[in-house]
Write a protein that holds these residues in place. Sequence first.
Motif, PDB file in Angstrom:
ATOM      1  N   CYS A  43      67.738  61.171  88.596  1.00 39.27           N
ATOM      2  CA  CYS A  43      67.434  60.840  87.192  1.00 39.27           C
ATOM      3  C   CYS A  43      68.717  60.549  86.424  1.00 39.27           C
ATOM      4  O   CYS A  43      69.645  61.360  86.450  1.00 39.27           O
TER       5      CYS A  43
ATOM      6  N   ASN B 152      68.521  63.559  83.300  1.00 40.39           N
ATOM      7  CA  ASN B 152      68.631  64.835  84.018  1.00 40.39           C
ATOM      8  C   ASN B 152      68.946  66.045  83.146  1.00 40.39           C
ATOM      9  O   ASN B 152      69.571  66.992  83.618  1.00 40.39           O
TER      10      ASN B 152
ATOM     11  N   TYR C 100      65.566  67.090  89.518  1.00 46.62           N
ATOM     12  CA  TYR C 100      66.776  66.454  90.066  1.00 46.62           C
ATOM     13  C   TYR C 100      68.047  67.220  89.686  1.00 46.62           C
ATOM     14  O   TYR C 100      69.144  66.694  89.807  1.00 46.62           O
TER      15      TYR C 100
ATOM     16  N   PHE D 129      72.731  60.815  89.766  1.00 46.87           N
ATOM     17  CA  PHE D 129      71.966  59.567  89.705  1.00 46.87           C
ATOM     18  C   PHE D 129      72.739  58.433  90.384  1.00 46.87           C
ATOM     19  O   PHE D 129      73.948  58.319  90.247  1.00 46.87           O
TER      20      PHE D 129
ATOM     21  N   ASP E 157      63.021  56.520  91.927  1.00 46.89           N
ATOM     22  CA  ASP E 157      62.808  57.824  91.365  1.00 46.89           C
ATOM     23  C   ASP E 157      62.555  57.739  89.851  1.00 46.89           C
ATOM     24  O   ASP E 157      61.782  56.891  89.441  1.00 46.89           O
ATOM     25  N   ALA E 158      63.307  58.523  89.046  1.00 47.35           N
ATOM     26  CA  ALA E 158      62.862  58.836  87.680  1.00 47.35           C
ATOM     27  C   ALA E 158      62.860  57.689  86.663  1.00 47.35           C
ATOM     28  O   ALA E 158      62.203  57.792  85.634  1.00 47.35           O
ATOM     29  N   ASN E 159      63.600  56.629  86.899  1.00 48.65           N
ATOM     30  CA  ASN E 159      63.669  55.578  85.869  1.00 48.65           C
ATOM     31  C   ASN E 159      64.104  54.250  86.489  1.00 48.65           C
ATOM     32  O   ASN E 159      65.221  53.791  86.267  1.00 48.65           O
TER      33      ASN E 159
ATOM     34  N   ARG F 140      61.779  55.594  81.544  1.00 54.36           N
ATOM     35  CA  ARG F 140      61.995  56.369  80.313  1.00 54.36           C
ATOM     36  C   ARG F 140      61.743  55.461  79.116  1.00 54.36           C
ATOM     37  O   ARG F 140      62.096  54.281  79.126  1.00 54.36           O
TER      38      ARG F 140
END
Length: 378
Positions: free
Chosen positions: A27, A30, A38, A43, A112-114, A145
Motif C-alpha cells: 500500500c 499504509n 501491509y 510499496f 494490491d491496495a491502489n 484510493r
Amino acid sequence: MAYSLELGPIRPPSEAYSLLIRATRNCPWNRCKFCHLYKGERFQLRPADEIKQDIQTARLIRDKITEISWKSGYGGRMREIAGVVLNNPPDEAFRNVALWLYSAGENVFLQDANSLIMRTNELAEVIRFLRETFPDVKRITSYARSKTAAKKKLDELIELYQAGLSRLHIGLESGHDPLLQYMDKGVTAAEHIAGGRKIVESGISLCEYIVLGLGGKEMWREHAIQTARVLNEIAPDFIRVRTLTINNKTPLHAEVENGNFIRATDEDILKEERLLIEHLECHSNYVSDHITNLLQEIEGALPRDKETMLACIDRFMALSPEEKTNFRVGRRVGMYSSLDDLYDSRRHEVVEQVTHKLSQGNSEVDEKTIYALMEGFI
Ligand code: SF4
C-alpha cells in the motif's frame, strides 16, 4: 514444471473466484490505524512488462489445464478438470488459475491496495493486454484510493474504462472528517466525494466499503450521518459494509489499550447502522458480505428496500437480553447466519451451552470475549 506468478495477500470477498494478478506491491499510504494488512511492507510499483509476464504465465497455466483436460478424457471441460487440479495444485500459481477456471473464468482482480496509482497509460496497457490474452473475461476490477481517483483527470479514468476496467473497490471507511483524521486515513470527505463521483462519471462501476463501529463510542453518530451524506453525494453502485475488528498488529490496538478509543458494542453498532441506513438517499446496492457483520441479512437495493432493512435491525432490538446474547454468541462462533436461525432448536441449544461455558454459568458474556470470537474469523 513450476510456474511463477506473483500473488498479493488479499482481494475483496466478491472477487474470491477471480484470477488474481498483482499490479503493485503493498500500500502506498499504509498508515490507517485500523489496518494491519501491509504494515512493515514497502510499496512498489511493478513495471508493466513484469505484470504482463504474469498474465502470460496465467495463460500458460490455463493452456496446461486445458491440455490435461483433453488428455484425461474430460474433453476440454474446464470446470471438472479445474476441480481435480484444485484438490492437489502443484503451487499457488496453479491454484489461483484453477480456482478461477472452476468458477467459469470470467473475472480478474488486480492486486494490491491502489492500482490506480500506476501511470494511467501503463495501467491501461496492462488492462488491454489482459483483455487480449483472455478475450472471454467479463469483468476486470481493482482496489483504489479516493485521493488517487480525485487526482486523476476524468479523461484518464475514461481511458481506463475504455481499456476495459470494469470496477474499482474503494475503502471509504467513513465520511466524518475528524474520524478520518483520527484514523490517519489520509483522505478527506471532500476528496472521497471528488474521487468517487469522478469514477462514477467515467463509467467505471464503484464499490465503496464502510466500516461499522469505526467511530467507537464517541463518534458513532457523526460517523453514521456523515458517511451517509458522502455516500449520497457519490451514489456508488455498491455500498459494502464490514464491522471493525482490531488485532494486535493494528495501531488502533494500542489506542484501545490506553483508553483513547472505546469500542462500540454490537448493539451500539446496530444503532449506528440504523442511523446510517435512515440517512441514505442514494440509489445503491447495500451489501453485507462480511462475516464480521452481526446481521448479514441487512442487504438490499436502496431506496426500495430501506424499510425491510431497518425492520431487520428492529427485530434484533426487540429480542430479550438472553436471546440477544444467544444470537451474538451464535453468530460469533459461526452457528447462525441469520435471525431465523434462533428458531432452530438444535442449534439454539448448542449455542446456549457455549454461552453457559463462556459466561461461566452467568447468562452474560463480556464484550472482550465477543470481540475475541469475532476476530477469530479474521
Ligand atoms: S489505504 Fe487501505 S490498505 Fe492502505 S493502510 Fe489504509 S486501509 Fe490499509
